[in-house]
Design an enzyme around this catalytic site. Structure first.
Site, PDB file in Angstrom:
ATOM      1  N   HIS A  21      -2.114   2.477   1.683  1.00 10.65           N
ATOM      2  CA  HIS A  21      -1.851   1.766   2.845  1.00 10.65           C
ATOM      3  C   HIS A  21      -2.599   1.959   4.127  1.00 10.65           C
ATOM      4  O   HIS A  21      -3.282   1.568   4.732  1.00 10.65           O
ATOM      5  CB  HIS A  21      -0.359   1.772   3.579  1.00 10.65           C
ATOM      6  CG  HIS A  21       0.583   1.363   2.249  1.00 10.65           C
ATOM      7  ND1 HIS A  21       1.139  -0.131   2.470  1.00 10.65           N
ATOM      8  CD2 HIS A  21       1.019   1.618   1.160  1.00 10.65           C
ATOM      9  CE1 HIS A  21       1.840  -0.411   1.305  1.00 10.65           C
ATOM     10  NE2 HIS A  21       1.834   0.732   0.553  1.00 10.65           N
ATOM     11  N   ASP A 114       1.027  -3.126   8.926  1.00 12.48           N
ATOM     12  CA  ASP A 114       1.363  -3.173   7.595  1.00 12.48           C
ATOM     13  C   ASP A 114       2.402  -4.001   7.219  1.00 12.48           C
ATOM     14  O   ASP A 114       3.442  -3.911   7.604  1.00 12.48           O
ATOM     15  CB  ASP A 114       1.505  -1.446   7.112  1.00 12.48           C
ATOM     16  CG  ASP A 114       1.451  -1.634   5.599  1.00 12.48           C
ATOM     17  OD1 ASP A 114       0.469  -1.194   4.921  1.00 12.48           O
ATOM     18  OD2 ASP A 114       2.559  -1.824   4.826  1.00 12.48           O
ATOM     19  N   THR A 137      -1.832  -5.228   1.750  1.00 13.39           N
ATOM     20  CA  THR A 137      -2.669  -4.038   1.092  1.00 13.39           C
ATOM     21  C   THR A 137      -2.878  -4.432  -0.396  1.00 13.39           C
ATOM     22  O   THR A 137      -3.669  -3.441  -1.141  1.00 13.39           O
ATOM     23  CB  THR A 137      -2.305  -2.635   1.321  1.00 13.39           C
ATOM     24  OG1 THR A 137      -0.834  -2.393   0.638  1.00 13.39           O
ATOM     25  CG2 THR A 137      -2.207  -2.554   2.685  1.00 13.39           C
ATOM     26  N   GLN A 334     -13.674   8.501  -3.972  1.00 18.04           N
ATOM     27  CA  GLN A 334     -13.779   7.663  -4.911  1.00 18.04           C
ATOM     28  C   GLN A 334     -14.899   6.727  -4.702  1.00 18.04           C
ATOM     29  O   GLN A 334     -15.742   6.253  -5.799  1.00 18.04           O
ATOM     30  CB  GLN A 334     -12.457   6.856  -5.316  1.00 18.04           C
ATOM     31  CG  GLN A 334     -12.567   5.808  -6.339  1.00 18.04           C
ATOM     32  CD  GLN A 334     -11.044   5.245  -6.769  1.00 18.04           C
ATOM     33  OE1 GLN A 334     -10.400   6.158  -7.400  1.00 18.04           O
ATOM     34  NE2 GLN A 334     -10.873   4.173  -6.537  1.00 18.04           N
ATOM     35  N   TRP A 352      -4.589  -1.642  -5.861  1.00 23.20           N
ATOM     36  CA  TRP A 352      -5.691  -2.670  -5.285  1.00 23.20           C
ATOM     37  C   TRP A 352      -6.803  -2.201  -4.639  1.00 23.20           C
ATOM     38  O   TRP A 352      -7.998  -2.865  -4.791  1.00 23.20           O
ATOM     39  CB  TRP A 352      -4.938  -3.594  -4.343  1.00 23.20           C
ATOM     40  CG  TRP A 352      -5.816  -4.948  -4.105  1.00 23.20           C
ATOM     41  CD1 TRP A 352      -6.203  -5.324  -2.813  1.00 23.20           C
ATOM     42  CD2 TRP A 352      -6.296  -5.865  -5.128  1.00 23.20           C
ATOM     43  NE1 TRP A 352      -6.934  -6.374  -3.054  1.00 23.20           N
ATOM     44  CE2 TRP A 352      -6.932  -6.686  -4.274  1.00 23.20           C
ATOM     45  CE3 TRP A 352      -5.988  -6.060  -6.444  1.00 23.20           C
ATOM     46  CZ2 TRP A 352      -7.743  -7.764  -5.012  1.00 23.20           C
ATOM     47  CZ3 TRP A 352      -6.918  -7.059  -7.115  1.00 23.20           C
ATOM     48  CH2 TRP A 352      -7.564  -7.785  -6.314  1.00 23.20           C
ATOM     49  N   ASP A 373       2.986  -2.952  -8.391  1.00 22.18           N
ATOM     50  CA  ASP A 373       2.019  -4.234  -8.220  1.00 22.18           C
ATOM     51  C   ASP A 373       0.819  -4.193  -9.376  1.00 22.18           C
ATOM     52  O   ASP A 373       0.175  -5.094  -9.282  1.00 22.18           O
ATOM     53  CB  ASP A 373       1.815  -4.577  -6.798  1.00 22.18           C
ATOM     54  CG  ASP A 373       0.913  -3.403  -6.284  1.00 22.18           C
ATOM     55  OD1 ASP A 373       0.850  -2.450  -6.932  1.00 22.18           O
ATOM     56  OD2 ASP A 373       0.417  -3.635  -5.276  1.00 22.18           O
ATOM     57  N   GLN A 374       0.853  -3.166  -9.904  1.00 23.45           N
ATOM     58  CA  GLN A 374      -0.568  -2.926 -10.786  1.00 23.45           C
ATOM     59  C   GLN A 374      -0.741  -4.013 -11.797  1.00 23.45           C
ATOM     60  O   GLN A 374      -1.849  -4.176 -12.052  1.00 23.45           O
ATOM     61  CB  GLN A 374      -0.591  -1.564 -11.196  1.00 23.45           C
ATOM     62  CG  GLN A 374      -0.686  -0.555 -10.047  1.00 23.45           C
ATOM     63  CD  GLN A 374      -0.199   0.787 -10.155  1.00 23.45           C
ATOM     64  OE1 GLN A 374      -0.217   1.338 -11.351  1.00 23.45           O
ATOM     65  NE2 GLN A 374       0.152   1.816  -9.191  1.00 23.45           N
TER      66      GLN A 374
HETATM   67  N1  UDP Z   1      -8.791   7.644  -3.669  1.00 27.04           N
HETATM   68  C1  UDP Z   1      -9.677   8.544  -3.596  1.00 27.04           C
HETATM   69  N2  UDP Z   1      -9.793   9.582  -4.329  1.00 27.04           N
HETATM   70  C2  UDP Z   1      -8.744   9.971  -5.034  1.00 27.04           C
HETATM   71  C3  UDP Z   1      -7.762   9.075  -5.352  1.00 27.04           C
HETATM   72  C4  UDP Z   1      -7.900   7.871  -4.777  1.00 27.04           C
HETATM   73  O1  UDP Z   1     -10.734   8.348  -2.661  1.00 27.04           O
HETATM   74  O2  UDP Z   1      -8.966  10.904  -5.944  1.00 27.04           O
HETATM   75  C5  UDP Z   1      -8.701   6.472  -2.848  1.00 27.04           C
HETATM   76  C6  UDP Z   1      -9.220   5.254  -3.466  1.00 27.04           C
HETATM   77  O3  UDP Z   1     -10.608   4.935  -3.437  1.00 27.04           O
HETATM   78  C7  UDP Z   1      -8.371   4.089  -2.827  1.00 27.04           C
HETATM   79  C8  UDP Z   1      -7.185   4.983  -2.264  1.00 27.04           C
HETATM   80  O4  UDP Z   1      -7.523   6.219  -2.522  1.00 27.04           O
HETATM   81  O5  UDP Z   1      -9.414   3.677  -1.709  1.00 27.04           O
HETATM   82  C9  UDP Z   1      -6.146   4.457  -3.365  1.00 27.04           C
HETATM   83  O6  UDP Z   1      -5.452   3.374  -3.386  1.00 27.04           O
HETATM   84  P1  UDP Z   1      -5.232   2.577  -4.542  1.00 27.04           P
HETATM   85  O7  UDP Z   1      -4.765   1.260  -4.153  1.00 27.04           O
HETATM   86  O8  UDP Z   1      -6.164   2.451  -5.694  1.00 27.04           O
HETATM   87  O9  UDP Z   1      -4.069   3.109  -5.386  1.00 27.04           O
HETATM   88  P2  UDP Z   1      -2.860   3.958  -4.778  1.00 27.04           P
HETATM   89  O10 UDP Z   1      -3.205   5.397  -4.748  1.00 27.04           O
HETATM   90  O11 UDP Z   1      -2.048   3.501  -3.660  1.00 27.04           O
HETATM   91  O12 UDP Z   1      -1.937   3.941  -6.152  1.00 27.04           O
HETATM   92  C1  G50 Z   2       4.020  -0.484  -4.881  1.00 24.95           C
HETATM   93  C2  G50 Z   2       4.987  -0.402  -5.534  1.00 24.95           C
HETATM   94  C3  G50 Z   2       5.863  -1.407  -6.071  1.00 24.95           C
HETATM   95  C4  G50 Z   2       5.185  -2.775  -5.356  1.00 24.95           C
HETATM   96  C5  G50 Z   2       4.144  -2.893  -4.441  1.00 24.95           C
HETATM   97  C6  G50 Z   2       3.478  -1.607  -4.185  1.00 24.95           C
HETATM   98  C7  G50 Z   2       4.173  -4.233  -4.078  1.00 24.95           C
HETATM   99  C8  G50 Z   2       3.041  -4.549  -2.870  1.00 24.95           C
HETATM  100  C9  G50 Z   2       3.283  -5.548  -1.823  1.00 24.95           C
HETATM  101  O1  G50 Z   2       2.347  -1.537  -3.327  1.00 24.95           O
HETATM  102  O2  G50 Z   2       4.558  -5.040  -4.406  1.00 24.95           O
HETATM  103  C10 G50 Z   2       4.638  -5.231  -1.108  1.00 24.95           C
HETATM  104  C11 G50 Z   2       5.428  -3.896  -1.168  1.00 24.95           C
HETATM  105  C12 G50 Z   2       6.318  -3.695  -0.472  1.00 24.95           C
HETATM  106  C13 G50 Z   2       6.856  -4.675   0.663  1.00 24.95           C
HETATM  107  C14 G50 Z   2       6.221  -5.933   0.767  1.00 24.95           C
HETATM  108  C15 G50 Z   2       5.159  -6.028  -0.145  1.00 24.95           C
HETATM  109  O3  G50 Z   2       8.022  -4.321   1.333  1.00 24.95           O
HETATM  110  O4  G50 Z   2       5.253   0.875  -6.306  1.00 24.95           O
HETATM  111  O5  G50 Z   2       5.980  -3.733  -5.735  1.00 24.95           O
END
Ligand code: UDP
Ligand code: G50
Length: 456
Positions: A21, A114, A137, A334, A352, A373-374
């Site tokens: 986020h 957000d 996001t 990354q 995402w 959401d993955q």
């Molecule tokens: N990221 C990074 N280095 C790491 C792990 C994550 O730079 O070792 C960054 C990645 O490039 C992205 C963010 O952190 O911009 C992670 O967001 P993402 O939506 O991919 O996954 P989440 O961590 O929220 O599951």
């Molecule tokens: C992370 C997660 C479960 C999940 C989501 C995550 C989303 C993203 C969209 O990002 O669905 C979203 C999340 C929360 C919210 C509104 C929209 O209040 O582990 O479902």
């Protein structure tokens, strides 16, 4: 965008908890700065992870003209995912914002909020008359699910079946974020309330681009998903920030072009030790060199407690050396890695931001979604030609292990498949087009709420 007004627009951004986020809202903040806006960033403390604290410190020192506003929320000592608990702590704090919104000089002309904070913040902000844009996001596919979810729940009363989203298609039950199957879970209540609150926003900014998710964006913007839904404005791919050096860079410089598999499951996914070991076996057997970022804890403040040798075993650590691969315990930059020409494939959880970074640089993805959401995002990876998704592989938390042998086979396929190798760069070309064609910015930035330039 050139603002010829003496007073440039003043945009304040309000990120929520977690790198997924914080990163895109800071990227958006940097873009607004490039376009001549005055930018404020509202940062809630304490932060959940060390990655967030380090990131925000580096970000603010790299962009000294961004005005940061530090707000302290009362931590909730509640059980459950610490990031979701922090969403709730921030959601209970919109009153902290109000005095700021009324007193900031120059006055704030628009806000970017957000999505997780929408339902408790928008009613408070509305009393100020400042127009507010939601920042979503995740993918547009996920936004369509979020937008339609209240209607789906109303019609079905239960969330344990497939979901047909008008203009988008049928989302199998297995792709719906698991928490949403429980209508009584706090996350689900927030999700529904936020979705309904989006209606009050002036628009929804989202880190995607038209050519990546054309049908979904059209269905959202034509009112097919939800009639009268606010305008959805694709602003991706976002500007990459490259804030830090990364230790892996020197190693990558020594590798042949497109030869390395980059493996990461984002900032907050720790696989089980058994699954980490199987993944290790799979990467070794694939025969490719790999750069593998391992997380053993969801929140990195606890990271130092576990030694990598304990997880992977000495023998495996030795074999990595022999094979010439690299394992990192913790954080890498990354964007720098995905941009590097030595990287030929990305095994990703499909957070995402990671998907968009892979799209920007045309790195083929082997999608292995773990949570939330993955799977929705993995669907975008597959449909767009950015990569492949083995749908039967297990989610995080499931008992079933994905075996090393199977992983090796799929990694080889990722690195050798001519189909994915040729379609992924096409996605990057479209991403570059989206950046180049960034229309006169009125389309991409929240400007109707700000003073228009005098020469218009
Ligand atoms: N990221 C990074 N280095 C790491 C792990 C994550 O730079 O070792 C960054 C990645 O490039 C992205 C963010 O952190 O911009 C992670 O967001 P993402 O939506 O991919 O996954 P989440 O961590 O929220 O599951
Ligand atoms: C992370 C997660 C479960 C999940 C989501 C995550 C989303 C993203 C969209 O990002 O669905 C979203 C999340 C929360 C919210 C509104 C929209 O209040 O582990 O479902």
């Amino acid at each position: 965008m050139a603002f010829s007004d003496d007073e440039p627009p003043h945009v304040a951004l309000i990120p929520s908890a977690g790198m997924g986020h914080l990163t895109p809202l800071c990227q958006q903040a940097a873009t607004l700065l490039d376009h001549g806006c005055k930018v404020s960033l509202i940062v809630f403390h304490p932060m959940v992870s060390s990655s967030e604290s380090h990131f925000i410190t580096t970000f603010l020192s790299s962009f000294p003209s961004i005005h940061s506003i530090h707000l302290n929320v009362t931590p909730l000592n509640a059980p459950g995912d610490p990031f979701f608990v922090q969403f709730e702590a921030i959601r209970r704090s919109p009153h902290l914002l109000l005095p700021l919104l009324n007193s900031t000089s120059p006055p704030i002309t628009s806000l970017i909020l957000d999505m997780t904070l929408a339902s408790t913040f928008l009613p408070v902000i509305s009393s100020t008359g400042i127009s507010t844009y939601i920042f979503f996001t995740s993918s547009a596919a996920m936004l369509s699910l979020c937008a339609y979810f209240p209607t789906h729940i109303n019609a079905r009363k239960i969330s344990t079946c497939d979901m047909e989203i008008p203009g988008v298609g049928v989302i199998p039950k297995a792709s719906i974020p698991p928490l949403l199957h429980n209508p009584d879970h706090l996350f689900t209540t927030q999700f529904i309330e936020n979705s309904l609150a989006f209606q009050q926003a002036s628009g929804i900014l989202i880190n995607t681009f038209d050519d990546l998710e054309p049908e979904v964006l059209m269905a959202l913007n034509n009112g097919v998903v939800v009639p009268g839904f606010p305008r959805v404005i694709p602003v991706g791919p976002l500007k990459q920030l490259f804030l830090k050096e990364t230790s892996a860079l020197a190693w990558l410089d020594g590798q042949p072009e497109r030869s390395v598999v980059y493996v990461s499951f984002g900032s907050r996914t720790a696989m089980s030790v058994e699954q980490i070991r199987e993944l290790g076996v799979g990467l070794e057997r694939s025969g490719f060199r790999f750069l593998w970022v391992i997380k053993t804890k969801k929140v990195d403040k606890e990271e130092e407690q576990v030694e990598l040798e304990e997880v992977l075993g000495e023998e495996f650590m030795e074999s990595i050396k022999v094979n010439g691969s690299m394992v990192v315990h913790g954080w890498v930059e990354q964007g720098v890695i995905l941009k590097h020409e030595a990287v030929g494939g990305f095994v990703s959880h499909c957070g995402w931001n990671s998907v968009m970074e892979a799209a920007l640089y045309g790195v083929p993805v082997l999608a292995w979604p773990q949570h939330g959401d993955q799977k929705m995002n993995a669907g975008v990876v597959k449909r767009s030609g950015l990569g492949m998704w083995v749908e039967e592989w297990s989610w995080g938390g499931e008992e079933k292990l994905v075996k090393g042998e199977d992983i090796a086979k799929r990694v080889k396929e990722l690195m050798e498949s001519t189909a994915v190798k040729s379609s992924a760069p096409g996605v990057a070309a479209k991403a570059m087009n989206a950046i180049a064609e960034a229309p006169d910015d009125e389309e991409r930035l929240p400007v109707e709420a700000v003073p228009q330039s005098k020469d218009k």
